[in-house]
Write a protein that holds these residues in place. Structure first.
Motif, PDB file in Angstrom:
ATOM      1  N   TYR A   1      48.765 -47.594   7.556  1.00  0.00           N
ATOM      2  CA  TYR A   1      48.088 -48.458   8.524  1.00  0.00           C
ATOM      3  C   TYR A   1      48.448 -48.001   9.930  1.00  0.00           C
ATOM      4  CZ  TYR A   1      46.848 -51.353   4.589  1.00  0.00           C
ATOM      5  OH  TYR A   1      46.332 -51.793   3.392  1.00  0.00           O
TER       6      TYR A   1
ATOM      7  N   ARG B   1      40.203 -53.630  11.669  1.00  0.00           N
ATOM      8  CA  ARG B   1      41.601 -53.905  11.329  1.00  0.00           C
ATOM      9  C   ARG B   1      41.680 -54.649   9.991  1.00  0.00           C
ATOM     10  NH1 ARG B   1      44.456 -53.047  16.085  1.00  0.00           N
ATOM     11  NH2 ARG B   1      46.333 -53.929  15.170  1.00  0.00           N
ATOM     12  N   SER B   2      42.748 -54.409   9.277  1.00  0.00           N
ATOM     13  CA  SER B   2      42.988 -55.071   7.999  1.00  0.00           C
ATOM     14  C   SER B   2      44.117 -56.074   8.154  1.00  0.00           C
ATOM     15  CB  SER B   2      43.371 -54.045   6.917  1.00  0.00           C
ATOM     16  OG  SER B   2      42.342 -53.116   6.724  1.00  0.00           O
ATOM     17  N   SER B   3      44.076 -57.099   7.314  1.00  0.00           N
ATOM     18  CA  SER B   3      45.114 -58.122   7.343  1.00  0.00           C
ATOM     19  C   SER B   3      45.688 -58.278   5.952  1.00  0.00           C
ATOM     20  CB  SER B   3      44.559 -59.462   7.841  1.00  0.00           C
ATOM     21  OG  SER B   3      43.506 -59.893   6.998  1.00  0.00           O
ATOM     22  N   ALA B   4      46.938 -58.670   5.889  1.00  0.00           N
ATOM     23  CA  ALA B   4      47.590 -58.889   4.603  1.00  0.00           C
ATOM     24  C   ALA B   4      46.980 -60.111   3.942  1.00  0.00           C
ATOM     25  CB  ALA B   4      49.089 -59.091   4.805  1.00  0.00           C
TER      26      ALA B   4
ATOM     27  N   SER C   1      41.407 -57.584   2.885  1.00  0.00           N
ATOM     28  CA  SER C   1      40.735 -57.096   4.070  1.00  0.00           C
ATOM     29  C   SER C   1      39.391 -57.772   4.246  1.00  0.00           C
ATOM     30  CB  SER C   1      40.562 -55.576   3.985  1.00  0.00           C
ATOM     31  OG  SER C   1      39.724 -55.241   2.910  1.00  0.00           O
TER      32      SER C   1
ATOM     33  N   ALA D   1      40.372 -58.905  11.231  1.00  0.00           N
ATOM     34  CA  ALA D   1      41.697 -59.496  11.076  1.00  0.00           C
ATOM     35  C   ALA D   1      41.636 -60.979  10.831  1.00  0.00           C
ATOM     36  CB  ALA D   1      42.526 -59.196  12.316  1.00  0.00           C
TER      37      ALA D   1
ATOM     38  N   GLY E   1      46.045 -63.452   6.949  1.00  0.00           N
ATOM     39  CA  GLY E   1      47.361 -62.872   6.795  1.00  0.00           C
ATOM     40  C   GLY E   1      47.776 -62.119   8.040  1.00  0.00           C
ATOM     41  N   ALA E   2      48.941 -61.442   7.940  1.00  0.00           N
ATOM     42  CA  ALA E   2      49.447 -60.680   9.072  1.00  0.00           C
ATOM     43  C   ALA E   2      48.562 -59.467   9.332  1.00  0.00           C
ATOM     44  CB  ALA E   2      50.883 -60.249   8.796  1.00  0.00           C
ATOM     45  N   ASP E   3      48.448 -59.090  10.595  1.00  0.00           N
ATOM     46  CA  ASP E   3      47.633 -57.933  10.973  1.00  0.00           C
ATOM     47  C   ASP E   3      48.363 -56.658  10.568  1.00  0.00           C
ATOM     48  OD1 ASP E   3      45.782 -56.255  12.113  1.00  0.00           O
ATOM     49  OD2 ASP E   3      46.686 -56.368  14.106  1.00  0.00           O
ATOM     50  N   LEU E   4      47.699 -55.815   9.769  1.00  0.00           N
ATOM     51  CA  LEU E   4      48.302 -54.572   9.302  1.00  0.00           C
ATOM     52  C   LEU E   4      47.902 -53.376  10.152  1.00  0.00           C
ATOM     53  CD1 LEU E   4      47.785 -54.996   5.444  1.00  0.00           C
ATOM     54  CD2 LEU E   4      49.842 -55.468   6.777  1.00  0.00           C
TER      55      LEU E   4
END
Length: 628
Positions: free
Chosen positions: A450, A487-490, A513, A518, A522-525
C-alpha cells in the motif's frame, strides 16, 4: 733484641655436627687464666676483648658452619630471591612503557587534535546502468480471495426459497488444506458446495436452456474434469451440458436438483398433447382418403334423380376429428335445388353429410354437389390437425429442454486457479449460515503493498521489482501489474455478511475496499499496488512479509555516472563538473544531466571524450574541523 711474643695455640677440636652447640670449658679457661698471669698479654687476637669477643668469634664460626651445610633447600631459596628481583624489574619497565603512551605533553595533544589540511573531496566517474530504486515492504497473498457463503440453499421438494434457515451439516476441510477443482468444500442443509475452475463469479442459477459466458465457463470447467458436454454449442445449456453436470454431482455423491420442481407434470402433459395431435392427424387423413369416392357416387345419383318432390338422392358420408366441419349446399342448374345438411362437432367429429335433393317436375335434372363439399372440409380439417401437431411438438421440445439438472449459485464456487487453499474456517457443524463458512485463497501468489501519496507518484505498472524473502534467503524478479487509483481501507471489525450466493469476492479485489475509496469504515491503507513474480512463488511464501526493491527509473544501457554533489550550475546557466588531473590541476567540463537515483546522476559531456570513466571529479571541499 726483645723476644717475640708467645702465641697461644688452641688444642684441636673435632667438628661438631650441624645444630650442636660447641662445648665451652670455662673451668679450664679459668685455670689457664689463673695459672698464667701473662695470658692476657699473650692472648693474640683475643687480647683486650674478653669473653664477649670470644663468644662472637665462636658464633661466627658456628654460623658459617651452618650456612655451608644448608644443601639444596638453601640454593632453591636463593633462586627464588633472584627471580623475584628480576620480575619486579620487568614489571617496572613495562609500567614505564605504558606510562609513556598515556602521558602526553600539551604540544602533542594539540598536534593530535588538529584538523586535517583543507582540500578537495573527489570521486571517480563510473560507467554503469543507473537505476533509481524505491524500497518498501509487502505481503505475499493469493491473487484471488473468496468467501464461501452459501445462503439461500435449496433442498429437493422446496419451493425455491428453502424450507428453513440453512444449517452447516458437513465441513470436510480445515484451514491450510489444499483444494482441488471439483472437490467438495462443505455441505449445507444436506446439499453440496463444491469448487470449479473459472474467473467469473456465480451470480445466478444456471438451468437447462440458459445461454451466456457463465454457461460457457461451466462447460469448460466440466470438460476439465472429464465430463463431455456433447454437441452443445458454446454457451448454450443443452442436453450434453445436462448430462455432464449430472455426472459431476454423482461424482461428489449427490443428486442434482431438478430445474423444474413440479415432479415432471409439465413434461407429461406436453407429451400427451403431442400424442392426441398425432391421432387427430391420422383421423383427418382417413376422412380425406375415403370421402372422395363417396362424393362422386352421390353426385351421380343426384344428377339422375327425377320424380316427385321429396325424392331423396344419396349423398357422400364422412367423418372428421379435431375440428372438422361437414356442411355444404348446392344448386341445381335447371329448375331444381339440391342441399346437403351436415352436423358439426367442433374440435372433434363431423357427422355424415346426406345430400337431399328436392326435384321439381319438368325437363332437366337437378344436380346435388354434396360429395365435393365433404372433400374440401376434410382437407381443411387435416391441415388444422397437422398445425396442431406441430405446435404440440414444439411445446414438448420446450418442456424437455427445461427439464433436467440445474446448478444453483449457492452450490458452486468458481476459483481462478488451482490448487487453492483454505485460508480460514468460520463456521462449525450444526450452526446456521449467517456469514462466510469458508475463506479460500486461489490463483498464483502475488505481493501486495500500500502506497502513500508521495510514492504513488513515483510508481506505475510495468516497473521492475526484486522480491526479497529474508526467511528463505532468496530474491525473485517481478513486475508491478497494477497501482490503484483510489485509496483502500481496512475492513471494519466485527462479523461481516457474505457477498452473494457462494461467491465472496471478485478476483483481485481487496476485502473492504469496495471500489469506493476510503469510505469503507476501516483505517486508510493507501493505494494498493500488486506485484506479480516472473516465476511462481513457493506455497510456503503465503503470508510472508517481504522486501520490495522497485526500479522507478533507469538509464537506457550504461552511462557515465557521478555523485549528485559533483554537478554544479554556474551563473551562466551551464551545468558542469570539475575534473581533477593527476598533478592536482582542475578544469570545468560542461555536461548534460539525465536519470538520477541513489545519490547519483547520469551525465553526458557536451564535448565528446572530455569526460571518461575513472576521471576524478570534485564532490566537495573538506572543511576545517573543530577540535573535539
Amino acid at each position: 733484641m726483645p723476644e717475640p711474643p708467645l702465641t697461644r695455640l688452641e688444642p684441636h677440636r673435632p667438628r661438631q655436627a650441624a645444630g650442636e652447640d660447641e662445648p665451652t670449658d670455662h673451668a679450664g679457661a679459668e685455670a689457664d687464666t689463673g695459672s698464667d698471669p701473662g695470658a692476657e698479654r699473650s692472648a693474640g687476637p683475643w687480647a683486650g676483648t674478653g669473653d664477649e669477643a670470644r663468644d662472637e668469634a665462636r658464633a661466627g664460626r658456628s654460623e658459617r658452619g651452618r650456612s655451608g651445610r644448608q644443601g639444596p633447600a638453601g640454593v632453591a631459596r636463593g633462586r627464588r630471591v633472584v627471580l623475584g628481583v628480576v620480575g619486579g624489574a620487568a614489571l617496572m619497565a613495562v609500567g614505564g612503557l605504558l606510562t609513556t603512551t598515556w602521558v602526553r605533553s600539551p604540544a602533542q595533544v594539540v598536534a593530535d587534535t588538529a584538523p586535517p589540511a583543507q582540500g578537495a573531496l573527489t570521486a571517480e566517474v563510473e560507467r554503469r546502468v543507473l537505476a533509481e530504486t524505491v524500497v518498501m515492504r509487502g505481503t505475499v497473498v493469493a491473487d484471488q480471495s473468496v468467501s464461501v457463503s452459501p445462503q439461500g440453499i435449496r433442498t429437493p421438494g422446496s419451493d425455491g426459497a428453502g424450507a428453513g434457515a440453512a444449517v452447516v451439516t458437513k465441513l470436510p476441510l480445515k484451514a491450510g488444506d489444499p483444494v482441488r477443482a471439483g472437490q467438495l468444500l462443505a455441505e449445507v442443509s444436506g446439499r453440496p458446495v463444491f469448487a470449479l475452475h473459472g474467473g467469473l463469479p456465480m451470480y445466478r442459477d444456471l438451468k437447462p436452456g440458459a445461454t451466456g459466458d457463465d454457461v460457457a465457463q461451466l462447460q469448460q470447467a466440466l470438460r476439465e474434469l472429464g465430463h463431455d458436454t456433447g454437441a452443445d454449442a458454446t454457451g448454450v445449456f443443452g442436453s450434453g451440458t445436462k448430462a455432464a453436470l449430472a455426472a459431476r454431482y454423482h461424482a461428489v455423491g449427490y443428486a442434482p436438483l431438478p430445474a423444474v420442481a413440479d415432479g415432471g407434470t409439465s413434461l407429461k402433459a406436453a407429451r400427451e398433447a403431442v400424442r392426441s395431435a398425432q391421432w387427430a392427424v391420422e383421423d383427418a387423413e382417413a376422412v380425406v382418403a375415403g370421402g372422395g369416392a363417396g362424393g362422386g357416387a352421390g353426385g351421380a345419383g343426384s344428377g339422375a334423380s327425377t320424380g316427385p318432390a321429396g325424392a331423396t338422392a344419396p349423398g357422400g358420408r364422412g367423418s372428421a376429428e379435431s375440428g372438422g366441419t361437414g356442411s355444404s349446399g348446392a344448386t341445381g342448374s335447371i329448375g331444381g335445388t339440391g342441399s346437403a345438411g351436415g352436423s358439426t362437432a367442433s374440435g372433434a367429429t363431423a357427422g355424415a353429410g346426406i345430400g337431399v335433393a328436392a326435384a321439381t317436375a319438368g325437363p332437366g335434372a337437378g344436380a346435388g354437389g354434396a360429395g365435393g363439399s365433404v372433400d374440401a372440409g376434410a382437407r381443411r380439417a387435416l391441415d388444422r390437425a397437422r398445425q396442431s401437431l406441430v405446435e404440440a411438438r414444439a411445446a414438448l421440445a420446450v418442456a424437455e429442454a427445461a427439464d433436467g439438472p440445474m446448478l444453483p449459485a449457492a452450490e458452486t464456487v468458481f476459483l481462478g486457479g488451482f490448487p487453492a487453499r483454505v485460508s480460514a474456517v468460520s463456521a462449525r457443524i450444526g450452526a446456521p449460515v449467517s456469514g462466510p463458512v469458508l475463506t479460500l485463497s486461489a490463483g498464483e501468489l502475488v505481493v501486495e503493498a500500500y502506497l502513500k501519496d508521495d510514492r504513488k507518484q513515483l510508481l506505475r505498472a510495468g516497473m521492475t521489482v526484486v522480491i526479497s524473502s529474508e526467511l528463505a534467503g532468496s530474491d525473485t524478479r517481478a513486475k508491478v501489474v497494477s497501482v490503484a487509483t483510489e485509496r483502500s481501507s481496512a475492513p471494519p471489525s466485527g462479523p461481516q455478511q457474505g457477498q452473494g450466493q457462494g461467491q465472496g469476492q471478485v478476483p483481485g479485489q481487496v476485502p473492504g475496499s469496495g471500489g469506493g475509496g476510503a469510505g469503507g469504515g476501516g483505517a486508510d491503507l493507501g493505494y494498493r499496488m500488486v506485484v506479480r513474480p516472473d516465476q511462481p512463488l513457493p506455497a510456503s511464501f503465503a503470508g510472508q512479509d517481504v522486501r520490495l526493491t522497485i526500479e522507478s527509473a533507469a538509464t537506457d544501457g550504461e552511462a557515465l555516472v557521478v555523485p549528485v554533489t559533483a554537478v554544479s550550475a554556474g551563473a551562466d546557466g551551464r551545468t558542469v563538473v570539475t575534473a581533477v588531473a593527476a598533478d592536482g590541476a582542475q578544469r570545468r567540463i560542461e555536461v548534460r544531466t539525465g536519470t538520477t537515483g541513489d545519490g547519483f546522476v547520469a551525465v553526458t559531456p557536451v564535448e565528446p571524450g572530455s569526460l571518461a570513466p575513472g576521471t576524478k571529479v570534485v564532490t566537495g571541499v573538506a572543511r576545517k574541523g573543530t577540535p573535539g
